[in-house]
Enzyme design. Structure first.
Site, mmCIF file in Angstrom:
data_model
loop_
_atom_site.group_PDB
_atom_site.id
_atom_site.type_symbol
_atom_site.label_atom_id
_atom_site.label_comp_id
_atom_site.label_asym_id
_atom_site.label_seq_id
_atom_site.Cartn_x
_atom_site.Cartn_y
_atom_site.Cartn_z
ATOM 1 C CB SER A 121 18.089 -25.332 0.688
ATOM 2 O OG SER A 121 18.941 -26.104 -0.307
ATOM 3 C CE1 TYR A 146 22.158 -23.445 3.912
ATOM 4 C CE2 TYR A 146 22.402 -25.190 2.045
ATOM 5 C CZ TYR A 146 21.717 -23.828 2.498
ATOM 6 O OH TYR A 146 20.886 -23.473 1.800
ATOM 7 C CE LYS A 150 18.755 -23.155 4.623
ATOM 8 N NZ LYS A 150 18.099 -21.976 5.249
#
Ligand code: UFG
Length: 330
Positions: A121, A146, A150
């Site tokens: 992302s 989050y 990644k």
């Protein structure tokens, strides 16, 4: 493909079949709608094998490989993806997202499976110095658990690339995937109140929400609202097929590509385009900033274009039309 029944995974499954691949889906179905496997099968024209398995379950991964007689490549999407939720339950995010990647890499190394395409992302860039980011833009400070997961998964890939020189891996850093399959048979199905802009807009247009709150209108952008790079989910799916071809043929151990359109749109622009192309009203109100939002970010996509031969094909207008057609079909 792990996470094969999710919003992006389901569109990739269809794209893989269109390109002559035979996908095998793995998903624990914890965040997917029961109707999606049938919808995938309908669009693919046959029953795509689906293993209800958690990606952290090494025995489950081995069972899939035994039953399928191995696989030629792996697309790894299985992960939780809500920025806000990750702040509330960070340990769940670390466990789910990082442990899934660890288990998968462990099996790939021990079974000598090659060709990994990972769903990353643009969140890895944090708050970048320049609004247009290239793959060389360094990782920023991850402002959510989050985002950290990644970055951590990309780090795991880099370390495994050094320890296992035979392995080929590609990371795709998506910007903001939106839209739905043009057939109207696949799309995003967020459970509960959506976190993301487009499902909130479509649910507001459908009368399920009273209005959308624009999170901040005093940013340093042309109209004061945040700017993002919104890319059609079918273009994102196509990028995975290109990446799978590339990783299978390339000698490069590890590579990374931005997957966006190269163009930014503000929140206000998106809502206005949605109203215009769909000839429908969406009530909106300006509200306070959402913590953690970057004012503006969009992709430089030169590398994906030059190396993968991939550029986005759909316009944001088409993506917003498809999103509305999908919402109306529910
Ligand atoms: N927004 C609103 N109102 C809403 C929802 C969103 O104004 O009700 C705004 C946000 O403030 C932001 C823009 O719409 O400016 C887009 O927000 P999304 O939540 O749709 O997307 P984000 O850019 O915040 O997040 C996306 C993905 C994440 C990923 C992140 C960065 O959803 O998974 O990009 O990579 F981490």
């Amino acid at each position: 493909m792990t996470g094969g029944v999710g919003y992006i995974g389901s569109h990739i499954a269809v794209a893989l079949v269109e390109h002559g691949y035979t996908p095998v889906l793995l998903d624990n179905l914890s965040r997917s709608d029961d109707s999606i496997p049938d919808r995938i099968n309908e669009l693919c024209g046959f029953n795509v094998p689906l293993y209800k398995t958690d990606c952290r379950d090494r025995d489950g991964l081995r069972k899939l490989l035994d039953a399928e007689g191995g696989v030629d490549g792996v697309i790894h999407l299985a992960a939780y993806k809500s920025v806000g939720e990750s702040v509330k339950i960070p340990l769940t995010y670390f466990d789910n997202n990082i442990s899934a990647m660890t288990a998968l890499l462990d099996i790939m190394v021990s079974e000598r499976l090659n060709n990994l395409v990972f769903s990353s992302s643009c969140t890895v860039y944090g708050v970048p110095d320049h609004r247009e980011v290239t793959e060389k833009t360094p990782f920023g400070n991850a402002f959510s658990p989050y985002g950290f997961t990644k970055q951590a998964c990309e780090r795991l890939m880099a370390d495994v690339a050094r320890s296992e020189p035979w392995m080929r891996q590609v990371s795709l850093r998506y910007f903001n995937p939106i839209g739905a399959h043009p057939s109207g048979k696949l799309g995003e199905l967020p459970g509960g109140v959506p976190d993301n802009l487009i499902p909130y807009v479509t649910q507001t247009a459908a009368g399920q929400r009273d209005h959308i709150t624009i999170f901040g209108s005093d940013y340093d952008t042309p109209d004061g609202t945040c700017v993002r790079d919104y890319v059609h989910v079918c273009d994102v799916a196509e990028a995975h097929v290109r990446a799978l071809n590339y990783v299978s043929e390339s000698d490069i151990a590890l590579d990374t590509f931005n997957i966006g359109t190269g163009r930014g749109h503000s929140v206000k622009e998106i809502i206005d385009i949605f109203r215009r192309v769909n000839k429908t009203e969406v009530r909106s109100e300006e509200g306070p900033r959402r913590p953690g939002d970057v004012d503006a970010i969009y992709a430089n996509v030169d590398k994906a274009s030059a190396t993968l031969g991939w550029t986005s094909k759909y316009t944001v207008e088409e993506a917003l039309k498809h999103a509305w057609e999908w919402q109306k079909s529910l």
